[in-house]
Design an enzyme around this catalytic site. Structure first.
Site, PDB file in Angstrom:
ATOM      1  N   GLU A  56     -33.178  -4.978  16.457  1.00  0.00           N
ATOM      2  CA  GLU A  56     -33.179  -6.057  17.407  1.00  0.00           C
ATOM      3  C   GLU A  56     -32.958  -7.170  16.840  1.00  0.00           C
ATOM      4  OE1 GLU A  56     -35.696  -8.395  20.844  1.00  0.00           O
ATOM      5  OE2 GLU A  56     -36.566  -6.403  20.026  1.00  0.00           O
ATOM      6  N   ASN A 111     -30.955 -10.276  22.800  1.00  0.00           N
ATOM      7  CA  ASN A 111     -31.523 -10.748  23.823  1.00  0.00           C
ATOM      8  C   ASN A 111     -30.821 -11.823  24.473  1.00  0.00           C
ATOM      9  OD1 ASN A 111     -34.340  -9.960  23.660  1.00  0.00           O
ATOM     10  ND2 ASN A 111     -33.947 -10.369  21.596  1.00  0.00           N
ATOM     11  N   GLU A 143     -30.424  -6.958  26.067  1.00  0.00           N
ATOM     12  CA  GLU A 143     -31.783  -6.923  26.537  1.00  0.00           C
ATOM     13  C   GLU A 143     -32.193  -8.131  27.503  1.00  0.00           C
ATOM     14  OE1 GLU A 143     -34.735  -6.365  23.642  1.00  0.00           O
ATOM     15  OE2 GLU A 143     -33.842  -4.612  22.704  1.00  0.00           O
ATOM     16  N   ASP A 173     -36.180  -5.601  29.260  1.00  0.00           N
ATOM     17  CA  ASP A 173     -37.130  -5.836  28.000  1.00  0.00           C
ATOM     18  C   ASP A 173     -38.395  -6.108  28.471  1.00  0.00           C
ATOM     19  OD1 ASP A 173     -37.822  -6.267  25.395  1.00  0.00           O
ATOM     20  OD2 ASP A 173     -36.811  -8.269  25.176  1.00  0.00           O
ATOM     21  N   GLU A 230     -42.646  -1.067  22.217  1.00  0.00           N
ATOM     22  CA  GLU A 230     -42.700  -2.269  21.500  1.00  0.00           C
ATOM     23  C   GLU A 230     -44.098  -2.462  20.993  1.00  0.00           C
ATOM     24  OE1 GLU A 230     -39.563  -5.467  22.580  1.00  0.00           O
ATOM     25  OE2 GLU A 230     -41.211  -5.053  24.306  1.00  0.00           O
TER      26      GLU A 230
END
Length: 276
Positions: A56, A111, A143, A173, A230
């Site tokens: 990410e 993101n 995300e 997310d 996560e």
């Protein structure tokens, strides 16, 4: 999205005690012009094999006097300065540039901000930007967070649907950090569900936490979603989420955010080792 922390942050995100209003916004504009905003990558691992499957992209700002400012504070500053769009384009462009050197089997997660997803032209413009890069759409995971969706669910669903038709993958997310609105799972075109660190705290020792985690994983699987966890910080957590059917994880147990070349090196050493 995992946050880079600084001990100097004030009570309001993107503020710092003793720093006058407007100074950070001005500093950020200069930093963008000078390409001082760096992009680091949080590796993601397959639960069953331990292989690195992707990473990410996370923005970091090494401020000359305040030190490291993480992504959430950085974007809060950008929002006050009306610089979210330029900052996001900068981060995406740098991430794509770095990830172009990765092996084809590694994915890149990006993101998406509320401002972007609320723009009717976002899907078209984003696809055009990716078309100029070396990365195929199927290697990208876009995300979005719950707070983003609260603003305009219909527009978000339309934009994500258009991007999925072009081959991009999508993920919800930080699930569990907010209201856990299950309506999103029903109405949004999603490929993956990323469970917030709050969803794995207490697993497996706390029976209630484990039951909730197990139920969310089962729900995601019933909807055909890949499940990411996560904030994994212990081997016990990693083993527990794997046993419960989680597909992928990221966290400080194995890797903190790192430069692109370190992702490549880690992928070479972590593939097929049988652990996270």
């Amino acid at each position: 999205m995992e946050q880079g922390l600084t001990s100097l942050r004030g009570a309001t995100r993107g503020t710092f005690p003793g720093v006058r209003a407007g100074m950070l916004e001005t500093d950020l504009l200069r930093a963008l012009d000078r390409r001082e905003i760096e992009v680091l990558f949080q590796p993601q691992f397959a639960c069953t094999s331990g292989a690195v499957v992707g990473a990410e992209a996370l923005a970091r700002w090494q401020h000359p006097s305040l030190g490291e400012i993480g992504a959430r504070d950085l974007f809060a500053i950008a929002e006050r300065a009306a610089l979210v769009a330029p900052l996001s384009r900068h981060v995406v462009a740098r991430a794509l540039e770095d990830a172009a050197t990765w092996p084809d089997n590694l994915t890149l997660s990006l993101n998406i901000t509320p401002e972007e997803l609320g723009d009717p032209r976002f899907a078209h413009d984003f696809a055009a930007l990716i078309g100029q890069s070396q990365i195929a759409p199927h290697r990208l995971m876009l995300e979005i967070t719950e707070d983003l969706l609260l603003r305009n669910l219909k527009q978000a669903a339309a934009a994500l649907g258009a991007l999925r038709k072009l081959g991009f993958r999508t993920a919800l997310d930080d699930f569990g950090a907010g209201f856990c609105n299950f309506r999103y799972l029903r109405e949004l075109p999603l490929d993956a569900l990323k469970l917030d660190k709050a969803m794995v705290e207490g697993v497996p020792g706390d029976p209630t936490a484990l039951a909730v985690f197990r139920a969310i994983v089962a729900l995601g699987k019933a909807l055909g979603l890949a499940i990411y966890a996560e904030g994994i910080e212990t081997e016990i957590q990693r083993a527990a989420i794997t046993a419960e059917g989680c597909d992928y994880w990221q966290g400080y147990l194995r890797a903190r955010p790192m430069p692109s070349h370190s992702v490549i090196a880690l992928a070479r050493t972590a593939r097929g080792m049988g652990h996270g």
